[in-house]
Design an enzyme around this catalytic site. Structure first.
Site, PDB file in Angstrom:
ATOM      1  N   GLU A 253      -3.398   2.972   1.455  1.00  0.00           N
ATOM      2  CA  GLU A 253      -2.852   3.544   0.218  1.00  0.00           C
ATOM      3  C   GLU A 253      -3.161   5.027   0.128  1.00  0.00           C
ATOM      4  O   GLU A 253      -2.298   5.825  -0.255  1.00  0.00           O
ATOM      5  CB  GLU A 253      -3.420   2.825  -1.007  1.00  0.00           C
ATOM      6  CG  GLU A 253      -2.865   3.365  -2.318  1.00  0.00           C
ATOM      7  CD  GLU A 253      -3.538   2.783  -3.561  1.00  0.00           C
ATOM      8  OE1 GLU A 253      -3.665   3.514  -4.554  1.00  0.00           O
ATOM      9  OE2 GLU A 253      -3.944   1.602  -3.524  1.00  0.00           O
TER      10      GLU A 253
ATOM     11  N   HIS B 107       0.810  -1.220   0.000  1.00  0.00           N
ATOM     12  CA  HIS B 107       0.000   0.000   0.000  1.00  0.00           C
ATOM     13  C   HIS B 107       0.842   1.269   0.000  1.00  0.00           C
ATOM     14  O   HIS B 107       0.357   2.330  -0.395  1.00  0.00           O
ATOM     15  CB  HIS B 107      -0.900   0.039   1.244  1.00  0.00           C
ATOM     16  CG  HIS B 107      -1.845  -1.115   1.344  1.00  0.00           C
ATOM     17  ND1 HIS B 107      -1.526  -2.284   1.994  1.00  0.00           N
ATOM     18  CD2 HIS B 107      -3.103  -1.281   0.880  1.00  0.00           C
ATOM     19  CE1 HIS B 107      -2.548  -3.118   1.930  1.00  0.00           C
ATOM     20  NE2 HIS B 107      -3.517  -2.535   1.250  1.00  0.00           N
TER      21      HIS B 107
ATOM     22  N   SER C 190      -6.380  -9.602  -2.623  1.00  0.00           N
ATOM     23  CA  SER C 190      -5.703  -9.938  -1.373  1.00  0.00           C
ATOM     24  C   SER C 190      -6.017 -11.360  -0.911  1.00  0.00           C
ATOM     25  O   SER C 190      -5.707 -11.736   0.216  1.00  0.00           O
ATOM     26  CB  SER C 190      -6.122  -8.940  -0.281  1.00  0.00           C
ATOM     27  OG  SER C 190      -7.536  -8.897  -0.162  1.00  0.00           O
TER      28      SER C 190
END
Length: 290
Positions: free
Chosen positions: A130, A74, A269
């Site tokens: 992020e 991120h 993810s």
């Protein structure tokens, strides 16, 4: 009953790279500290914790002198690196190259808007790691919007530079772009820079087709995954029998009543091994109910 795992689902390049960096470092050091969950998937985090990965917060950095700290995919704002360096922490920077490139774009866009008296607008989820790393590139002097209604805080009398978090919806970004273009004052410049990662965004269309091809969809994703929420919504829009789980133990046998096919898919993810475990659980459930 056919059980199909979506070949286009699972870890994106950035996550694969970060986990690879973590596993290599763990082999060398035995213990590595990750600044926040290395991936928004509880089950995968637990696997890595068993290998020696420790999840820490920004408040822990000062006490990690001489230790190894991993910056996840991120990314982080410059202040994080400064604090780590001051504390004598060894950094492994696993920021996704796509995110790192966007961080540079945020800085460049900010400099341009400073010269023109304009503002940088970022489509993103407030508080997401992020986004924190992106806005932190310029001292948080960025307008973050999550939906069209949030544009009400934007000054449309000044130039605007629109960017996006890498995992956002292309459709929403395009909608925001059109709305901004329509609402700016006459003669005011608007720059629309699509910074959405196509390796992630391209999954929406393929996932829509996959969801329509099966009777039941099991979407495997961590509860914290922003990308997971977006992709699961795609599944639900194209198949009313779509269910979101974090691990195999959450499966409900009633979901498969009358179904002849089940599709297993997941977020960027979600590890492949976890989707395979879910597929095995569905298959065993089918055997047990015969």
């Amino acid at each position: 009953m056919r059980i199909i795992i979506d070949d286009n689902s699972g870890f994106c390049f950035g996550v694969v790279r970060a986990i690879g960096e973590a596993e290599s470092a763990l082999q060398r050091h035995g213990e590595v500290f990750s600044l926040g969950d290395i991936v928004h998937n509880r089950v995968e985090v637990q696997r890595l914790e068993a290998l020696g990965l420790r999840t820490v917060t920004h408040d822990d950095i000062a006490a990690l002198g001489g230790r190894t700290l991993l910056i996840r995919a991120h990314g982080e704002p410059p202040t994080t690196y400064q604090h780590a360096e001051a504390a004598g922490v060894n950094i492994i920077d696993a920021t996704c190259p796509v995110v790192a490139r966007l961080q540079r774009k945020v800085r460049e866009a900010y400099e341009t808007m400073q010269q023109k008296g304009g503002s940088v607008v970022l489509l993103g989820k407030r508080g997401h790691a992020e986004v924190v790393g992106l806005t932190g590139q310029v001292g948080d002097d960025v307008v973050v919007v999550e939906r069209v209604e949030d544009l009400d805080v934007v000054d449309f009398t000044r130039p605007i530079y629109l960017l996006s978090q890498t995992t956002q919806s292309i459709e929403l970004f395009e909608t925001l772009g059109r709305e901004i273009t329509q609402r700016v004052a006459e003669g005011v410049s608007v720059t629309i820079d699509d910074t959405i990662c196509r390796r992630v965004a391209g999954r929406e269309s393929s996932l829509a087709q996959f969801s329509q091809s099966v009777d039941v969809v099991i979407f495997v994703s961590g509860r914290k995954s922003s990308n997971g929420k977006v992709l699961y919504d795609v599944c639900r829009r194209h198949n009313s029998r779509a269910y979101n789980i974090e691990e195999a133990s959450e499966i409900d046998a009633r979901w498969f009543d009358g179904a002849s096919s089940v599709g297993i898919c997941g977020a960027t993810s979600t590890p492949r091994w976890l989707m395979e475990r879910v597929a095995e659980a569905v298959e065993q459930l089918h055997v047990d109910t015969k």
